[in-house]
Design a protein around this motif. Structure first.
Motif: not given
Ligand SMILES: Cc1ncc(COP(=O)(O)O)c(C=O)c1O
Length: 373
Positions: A84-87, A109-111, A159-161, A187-191, A217-220, A226-228
């Motif tokens: 996941g992008s969280s790791e 931002n995602y905290q 940006n989230n949110p 830069a968190d570019e998961v979106y 791969l979690s968002k867009a 998958l946790r990728m």
């Molecule tokens: C901006 C942002 N980054 C990272 C994550 C973590 O997502 P994931 O680990 O599922 O890729 C989230 C989840 O909501 C998010 O909103």
């Protein structure tokens, strides 16, 4: 080690599977494995031996990820695959910051990085976006926040949110500022890829030789299960994060990496992104009609990207209390703005199946009628 509660994830973990309408999901209605993979691939998957994966990620997958960036000189060495992008975000804090360092963190931002860095005795300075600026940042304010101890500027784009995408010129200015001060830009570019107008957001990795970005791969891509995720950036930074990764989760699962390779094949990737943009556009249109119906009670700027709308309401009730009452009375779950440090806002997911979104919003209508009219 004492950690700060990650309010956003905690509230989601408690409620998202225990309500009838989870209207706050930040991604897009997920694909199933059957939709993602062809029949031949599904058979191939069944033959897969479940050994350990390579700790920095499958070579072919890293090649595919490297090719998503406009960097002809990049190779797999510029990519680290993560769970996941969280790791990836965890590794960013853990690999490139030390206790006492300053992190400048875009807000809202995602905290995750905020809470982690504070728990690890780093100093977090908030760089606020404002609704009256249509959630676009003020670079002069960022410059004022930079000090001798600043080691990293962390942004979330799209940006989230808020769903806002930075204009390219602003991204370039940001890169220049970070370079000028010798600060790492992260830069968190998961979106990225979930733009409603179909124009993919440039990556900071394409604009800067020093920036590191995360993707996933979690968002867009609507594949959160998958946790990728991944980190992409200069080889030295990636090598450093890989060393730290040996202490986190060793490797990503082979099933996940197999499916991710398929999702990132050019034609399939574009099919997934188009499917998702169509859904977002349709839902946004419905959501705009819904808010119009409520006259001036709600305000929001149309998101450029992502599966969420950050909605301001004009009523005298805290977002925490509003979401609690709505959940208890109508079994509709929304994330309160206070999870992002902004009371008076609600985060609404617009990536759900249209019928589900409509039904959930009609429950909200009923609650509004009972409580506000
Ligand atoms: C901006 C942002 N980054 C990272 C994550 C973590 O997502 P994931 O680990 O599922 O890729 C989230 C989840 O909501 C998010 O909103």
């Amino acid at each position: 080690m004492k950690i700060k509660t990650f309010e956003l994830e905690r509230r989601q973990s408690i409620w998202e599977n225990h309500v009838e309408y989870n209207l706050t999901e930040s991604g897009i209605h997920p694909l199933s494995l059957g939709e993602l993979l062809t029949e031949d691939e599904q058979k191939e998957l069944l033959e897969l031996e479940l050994g350990y994966g390579q700790t920095n990620g499958d070579d072919r997958l890293r090649d595919q990820i490297a090719s998503l960036y406009d960097r002809p000189s990049w190779s797999r060495e510029n990519v680290l695959v993560t769970n996941g992008s969280s790791e990836a975000n965890l590794l960013a804090v853990y690999s490139w910051l030390e206790p006492g360092d300053e992190l400048i963190f875009m807000m809202p931002n995602y905290q995750q990085m905020n809470g982690l860095a504070e728990s690890l005795d780093m100093k977090v300075k908030h760089w606020w976006l404002r609704e009256e600026d249509a959630w676009l940042p003020r670079l002069d304010e960022l410059e004022n926040l930079i000090s001798d101890r600043t080691r990293m500027i962390a942004v979330c784009n799209p940006n989230n949110p808020t769903g806002r995408v930075l204009p390219k010129t602003m991204m370039q200015e940001l890169v220049e500022l970070a370079d000028q001060h010798g600060v790492l830009l992260y830069a968190d570019e998961v979106y990225r890829g979930a733009e409603l107008n179909g124009e993919e957001t440039p990556s900071f990795a394409d604009l800067s030789d020093n920036a590191v970005v995360c993707g996933g791969l979690s968002k867009a891509y609507s594949l959160p299960g998958l946790r990728m995720g991944w980190l992409a950036g200069p080889e030295g930074s990636i090598e450093q994060a890989w060393e730290h990764r040996d202490y986190t989760s060793i490797s990503s699962g082979l099933v996940t990496q197999y499916a991710a390779r398929k999702a990132l094949m050019p034609k399939r990737r574009s099919w997934i992104l188009q499917r998702n943009r169509r859904l977002l556009r349709k839902n946004l249109e419905y959501f705009q009609q819904w808010t119009r119906k409520h006259n001036s009670r709600f305000h929001f700027s149309d998101p450029d990207a992502g599966g969420i709308v950050f909605l301001r309401y004009v009523e005298d009730i805290s977002s925490r209390e509003l979401t609690r009452r709505l959940r208890e009375r109508e079994s509709v779950f929304l994330v309160a703005g206070d999870c992002f440090g902004l009371d008076g806002f609600l985060r609404i997911g617009i990536g759900a199946e249209p019928q589900y979104l409509k039904e959930g919003l009609s429950r909200f209508d009923r609650w509004i009628e009972e409580n506000w009219e």
